[in-house]
Design an enzyme around this catalytic site. Structure first.
Site, PDB file in Angstrom:
ATOM      1  CD  GLU A 183      -2.788  -1.342   2.402  1.00  0.00           C
ATOM      2  OE1 GLU A 183      -2.757  -0.443   3.251  1.00  0.00           O
ATOM      3  OE2 GLU A 183      -3.537  -2.335   2.488  1.00  0.00           O
ATOM      4  CG  ASN A 224      -0.667  -7.038  -1.363  1.00  0.00           C
ATOM      5  OD1 ASN A 224      -1.249  -7.658  -2.252  1.00  0.00           O
ATOM      6  ND2 ASN A 224      -1.159  -6.888  -0.147  1.00  0.00           N
ATOM      7  CG  HIS A 260     -10.001  -5.612   0.576  1.00  0.00           C
ATOM      8  ND1 HIS A 260     -10.283  -6.709   1.373  1.00  0.00           N
ATOM      9  CD2 HIS A 260      -8.679  -5.349   0.733  1.00  0.00           C
ATOM     10  CE1 HIS A 260      -9.165  -7.079   1.998  1.00  0.00           C
ATOM     11  NE2 HIS A 260      -8.181  -6.284   1.630  1.00  0.00           N
ATOM     12  CD  GLU A 288      -4.815  -7.775   1.692  1.00  0.00           C
ATOM     13  OE1 GLU A 288      -5.682  -7.002   2.152  1.00  0.00           O
ATOM     14  OE2 GLU A 288      -3.596  -7.571   1.843  1.00  0.00           O
ATOM     15  CG  ASP A 290     -12.962  -8.753   1.839  1.00  0.00           C
ATOM     16  OD1 ASP A 290     -12.829  -7.812   1.030  1.00  0.00           O
ATOM     17  OD2 ASP A 290     -12.570  -8.690   3.020  1.00  0.00           O
TER      18      ASP A 290
HETATM   19  O1  G3I Z   1      -3.016  -6.323  18.615  1.00  0.00           O
HETATM   20  C1  G3I Z   1      -4.149  -5.807  19.324  1.00  0.00           C
HETATM   21  C2  G3I Z   1      -4.376  -6.620  20.523  1.00  0.00           C
HETATM   22  O2  G3I Z   1      -3.289  -6.479  21.391  1.00  0.00           O
HETATM   23  C3  G3I Z   1      -5.699  -6.172  21.168  1.00  0.00           C
HETATM   24  O3  G3I Z   1      -5.986  -7.035  22.231  1.00  0.00           O
HETATM   25  C4  G3I Z   1      -6.845  -6.168  20.188  1.00  0.00           C
HETATM   26  C5  G3I Z   1      -8.121  -5.619  20.775  1.00  0.00           C
HETATM   27  O4  G3I Z   1      -9.091  -5.403  19.789  1.00  0.00           O
HETATM   28  O5  G3I Z   1      -6.504  -5.381  19.082  1.00  0.00           O
HETATM   29  C6  G3I Z   1      -5.362  -5.891  18.433  1.00  0.00           C
HETATM   30  O6  G3I Z   1      -5.060  -5.200  17.266  1.00  0.00           O
HETATM   31  C7  G3I Z   1      -5.949  -5.342  16.167  1.00  0.00           C
HETATM   32  C8  G3I Z   1      -5.277  -6.175  15.084  1.00  0.00           C
HETATM   33  O7  G3I Z   1      -6.077  -6.184  13.920  1.00  0.00           O
HETATM   34  C9  G3I Z   1      -5.013  -7.616  15.509  1.00  0.00           C
HETATM   35  O8  G3I Z   1      -6.209  -8.239  15.830  1.00  0.00           O
HETATM   36  C10 G3I Z   1      -6.251  -3.953  15.651  1.00  0.00           C
HETATM   37  O9  G3I Z   1      -7.019  -3.261  16.637  1.00  0.00           O
HETATM   38  C11 G3I Z   1      -6.992  -4.025  14.338  1.00  0.00           C
HETATM   39  O10 G3I Z   1      -7.094  -2.707  13.797  1.00  0.00           O
HETATM   40  C12 G3I Z   1      -6.255  -4.902  13.364  1.00  0.00           C
HETATM   41  O11 G3I Z   1      -6.991  -4.938  12.163  1.00  0.00           O
HETATM   42  C13 G3I Z   1      -6.326  -5.507  11.050  1.00  0.00           C
HETATM   43  C14 G3I Z   1      -6.069  -4.425  10.017  1.00  0.00           C
HETATM   44  O12 G3I Z   1      -5.457  -5.014   8.872  1.00  0.00           O
HETATM   45  C15 G3I Z   1      -5.172  -3.320  10.522  1.00  0.00           C
HETATM   46  O13 G3I Z   1      -4.952  -2.388   9.540  1.00  0.00           O
HETATM   47  C16 G3I Z   1      -7.229  -6.576  10.468  1.00  0.00           C
HETATM   48  O14 G3I Z   1      -7.357  -7.651  11.386  1.00  0.00           O
HETATM   49  C17 G3I Z   1      -6.651  -7.093   9.137  1.00  0.00           C
HETATM   50  O15 G3I Z   1      -7.594  -7.893   8.508  1.00  0.00           O
HETATM   51  C18 G3I Z   1      -6.318  -5.929   8.235  1.00  0.00           C
HETATM   52  O16 G3I Z   1      -5.717  -6.428   7.082  1.00  0.00           O
HETATM   53  C19 G3I Z   1      -5.397  -5.500   6.046  1.00  0.00           C
HETATM   54  C20 G3I Z   1      -4.174  -6.024   5.343  1.00  0.00           C
HETATM   55  O17 G3I Z   1      -3.134  -6.271   6.256  1.00  0.00           O
HETATM   56  C21 G3I Z   1      -3.710  -5.064   4.246  1.00  0.00           C
HETATM   57  N1  G3I Z   1      -4.801  -4.765   3.330  1.00  0.00           N
HETATM   58  C22 G3I Z   1      -6.046  -4.303   3.951  1.00  0.00           C
HETATM   59  C23 G3I Z   1      -6.503  -5.315   5.011  1.00  0.00           C
HETATM   60  C24 G3I Z   1      -7.844  -4.909   5.592  1.00  0.00           C
HETATM   61  O18 G3I Z   1      -7.735  -3.710   6.290  1.00  0.00           O
END
Ligand code: G3I
Length: 381
Positions: A183, A224, A260, A288, A290
């Site tokens: 990105e 990517n 996406h 990715e 969906d």
């Molecule tokens: O790590 C913390 C954890 O310590 C805490 O307990 C928990 C409480 O909610 O949060 C955790 O962090 C979260 C993390 O996912 C791991 O679960 C973040 O809040 C959350 O924002 C994060 O979201 C991820 C997101 O990327 C972040 O930008 C999504 O799961 C993940 O699906 C998403 O994936 C991205 C790709 O990497 C890149 N392309 C877009 C895609 C969708 O946004």
């Protein structure tokens, strides 16, 4: 080949594998987690009992790897999640556990364990791993975000190099494709104003590929991004980047199209777009996929979701260098969408209870049709 003959081939292939008997009109009723005899194992699924009707078995017939992002918490705690992950997919991508904040929460102290566990799961199940991701502006460790603005370019460059080399070295030989840079562009095609661009200039992208290649020479190295499925300034910018990196001899092997989609927007002209990147001598992948929609889902919206999955898979199947098609998680209960787009969801191919949706069946049918079509039988990878 007539449609009728093609349908006949599919039926023969599936029955011949000894796992599922299809009846006309009810073909490919999903049995995602059901056990199967060893005779039904697909060529690239040596270790897990994948039914012949599974996505991975069908995809292997056309040399395509089909993958999913994995929520490692769910993988560790839920047997039904684990069973689907093992039997339906031939590649896995860590949804979060290879990101920088996960692997180095404290500077100099690595936590590889969750990602190592996923790699072990993949090896047990004859799956390949897409590494995600080495350089991103998001999910950086707090220590880095706090310190980076006051660092000199040389200091930040050394930290980025160490991160890439350490992570790619730790997983050397175990990663099929690395998302090296994720990105880097805005939607208007300009480079994103990240800490990397601000401090290191645009050359950080080429450096990242060179460092990753030094650390793991056999991994396929990908750029990517999202929204590059759609033709326009962002896709053009990614195309120019890939072309220029290739011309400069930078070790880039492919471009990942996140894909996406949202039923509110038209579908992309993905096949032609994939093809032009492929014509640069690159591999391409949908990384990715969906298809989200507003909730509750109407029949019209679900048809659009089915169309989104079908057409994106068809685009990959139509482009010979498209080596993998990965969904960003397979169950609605684990999807990133509701937290990011309030009021939207239902983006995955299994429902909240891990039951397969029509979107799953659409992928199954599309793969089976490809296997029966002329010219699709040679495995590409
Ligand atoms: O790590 C913390 C954890 O310590 C805490 O307990 C928990 C409480 O909610 O949060 C955790 O962090 C979260 C993390 O996912 C791991 O679960 C973040 O809040 C959350 O924002 C994060 O979201 C991820 C997101 O990327 C972040 O930008 C999504 O799961 C993940 O699906 C998403 O994936 C991205 C790709 O990497 C890149 N392309 C877009 C895609 C969708 O946004």
């Amino acid at each position: 080949m007539s449609l009728r003959l093609r349908a006949g081939l599919i039926t023969t292939a599936v029955i011949g594998a000894g796992a599922v008997i299809l009846t006309q009109g009810a073909a490919f009723a999903a049995s995602p987690a059901s056990p199967a005899s060893p005779a039904s194992r697909a060529p690239n699924s040596h270790h897990s009992p994948a039914p012949a009707s599974s996505l991975r078995a069908l995809a292997s017939q056309v040399g395509l790897r089909i993958g999913t992002a994995i929520d490692t918490d769910a993988l560790a705690t839920q047997s039904d999640y684990r069973s689907i992950a093992a039997t339906q997919f031939s590649t896995v991508t860590p949804e979060n556990v290879m990101k920088w904040d996960a692997v180095e929460p404290t500077q100099g102290t690595y936590n590889w364990a969750p990602a190592d566990q996923l790699v072990a799961f993949a090896q047990q199940n004859g799956q390949l791993v897409r590494g995600h991701t080495l350089v991103w502006h998001n999910q950086l460790p707090a220590w880095l975000t706090a310190a980076a603005p006051s660092m000199s370019p040389d200091q930040l460059r050394a930290i980025l190099k160490k991160h890439i080399v350490d992570e790619a070295t730790h997983f050397r030989g175990k990663i099929w494709q690395w998302d090296v840079v994720n990105e880097a562009f805005n939607d208007d095609g300009t480079l994103r104003d990240s800490i990397w661009l601000q401090k290191l200039g645009p050359g950080y992208i080429a450096d990242a590929f060179r460092w990753a290649h030094q650390a793991d020479p056999k991994a396929l190295l990908f750029y990517n991004d999202y929204n590059i499925e759609f033709t326009g300034p962002k896709s053009d910018a990614a195309y120019a980047l890939a072309r220029d990196l290739k011309a400069q001899g930078v070790p880039i092997d492919g471009v990942g199209f996140q894909t996406h989609l949202d039923t509110q927007y038209p579908l992309p002209d993905l096949q032609n777009n994939l093809q032009r990147f492929s014509d640069l001598g690159l591999k391409v992948a949908e990384t990715e996929v969906d298809v989200r929609t507003t909730l509750p889902v109407t029949a019209v919206e679900q048809n659009a979701q089915v169309g989104g999955y079908t057409s994106t898979l068809q685009a990959c199947l139509a482009v010979r260098s498209c080596i993998s098609y990965t969904v960003w998680g397979f169950g609605d209960a684990y999807s990133w969408v509701p937290a990011t787009f309030p009021g939207e969801g239902a983006a995955a191919i299994y429902d909240e209870n891990l039951q397969p949706k029509p979107e799953y069946t659409a992928l199954q049918q599309t793969l089976a049709l490809a296997a029966g079509a002329p010219g699709r039988a040679d495995p590409r990878r």
